[in-house]
Design a protein around this motif. Sequence first.
Motif, short mmCIF file in Angstrom:
data_model
loop_
_atom_site.label_atom_id
_atom_site.label_comp_id
_atom_site.label_asym_id
_atom_site.label_seq_id
_atom_site.Cartn_x
_atom_site.Cartn_y
_atom_site.Cartn_z
N HIS A 142 -10.57 -0.25 2.09
CA HIS A 142 -10.44 1.33 1.61
C HIS A 142 -11.22 1.35 0.30
CE1 HIS A 142 -8.35 5.26 1.42
NE2 HIS A 142 -8.39 4.84 0.21
N THR A 143 -10.79 0.53 -0.67
CA THR A 143 -11.54 0.65 -2.12
C THR A 143 -13.02 0.72 -1.82
OG1 THR A 143 -9.57 -0.23 -3.16
CG2 THR A 143 -11.66 -0.16 -4.37
N VAL A 182 0.79 -1.11 -0.15
CA VAL A 182 -0.06 -0.02 -0.06
C VAL A 182 0.60 1.30 0.21
CG1 VAL A 182 -1.71 1.31 1.32
CG2 VAL A 182 -1.66 -1.20 1.22
N THR A 202 -9.93 7.86 -4.14
CA THR A 202 -9.38 6.63 -3.16
C THR A 202 -8.09 7.10 -2.96
OG1 THR A 202 -10.52 5.34 -5.01
CG2 THR A 202 -8.72 4.31 -3.76
N PHE A 226 -4.48 -0.47 -2.91
CA PHE A 226 -5.45 -0.12 -1.69
C PHE A 226 -6.18 -1.37 -1.29
CE2 PHE A 226 -5.49 2.82 -5.06
CZ PHE A 226 -5.06 4.02 -4.39
N SER A 227 -6.33 -1.29 -0.06
CA SER A 227 -7.05 -2.55 0.58
C SER A 227 -8.51 -2.69 0.00
CB SER A 227 -7.07 -2.69 1.94
OG SER A 227 -7.73 -1.54 2.50
N ARG A 250 -6.46 6.56 5.22
CA ARG A 250 -6.55 4.82 5.00
C ARG A 250 -6.14 4.29 6.84
NH1 ARG A 250 -2.59 3.74 0.01
NH2 ARG A 250 -3.03 5.85 -0.58
N ALA A 257 0.97 4.88 0.20
CA ALA A 257 0.16 6.14 0.78
C ALA A 257 0.57 7.29 0.00
CB ALA A 257 0.47 6.47 2.12
#
Length: 270
Positions: free
Chosen positions: A183-184, A25, A235, A179-180, A240, A27
């Motif tokens: 999160h998405t 991920v 997104t 992204f996880s 996050r 950031a």
Amino acid sequence: MQPPHCRFFAQGRCNAGDACRFSHVLAPTLSSGASTTVVLNDPRPPKLPEIIGPLFSVDVECVATGVQHHDRSLAQIGLVDADGSPVLNLYIKPERPVVSYLHPLTGLSAELIAQQGIELNDALARLRATLPRDAILVGQNILKDVEWLGLKEGVDFACAIDLAALFRVWTSENRYAYFSQDHTAAVWLRGTPFARAPGAFHDALADAATSMALFHCFCRARTDLAKLAQLQQATLSAPRLASFAMQNPVFEGVCQGHRRTCTCGGPFFS
């Protein structure tokens, strides 16, 4: 310093998960006081295979059968169809003694497994009997689930589509952000039951349904580049939450496999 990007994660086949010492991920960073932004000229835009078979999404949950981060055993299989409707929801009796059900992460418990659990071989046989050989599997890091289940592409299913690759974003930093699923879904499926509340546990059937909802949402958005860019920027910009492993390096004596906080001494495979 940002660790190097994991090329296996980009292909949807990193075996280490949160334990990987490479970046999964990415950031958003700050540059000249502005957030990283989406760049539409993705050097390798995601390509969808021709959908000529039935769509399914499969997901698994595991329990800890040891204190090291790789001591895990299958405990739940969730399968949904193209509409996100449940097809299979199987709980499995682990073949080794359970050290922790990791309940805040999995929602699993000794009582649930005792009441509804079946033998692993029976569960896998039911899955193979239900899944058409021309099925197209959709999911977040789907190849990891396929590996857990021992499924073979071209034998048990036709092909797989990894949501991590579909929802990645090529940024102005000339790199991909990944992204996880949580999160998405929080961005793309906001206001729907698929946007999981922070801290809610992961259920295999619910995660499979979320994957299917995300896939359909992406298919709709990709026909409108302006809308797609808007969602990608949202997104990137949305805050996050730290993963369970980051928040709980050790839970009930079990290492959660975050490389920077690992204390169990277990091996890492990437």
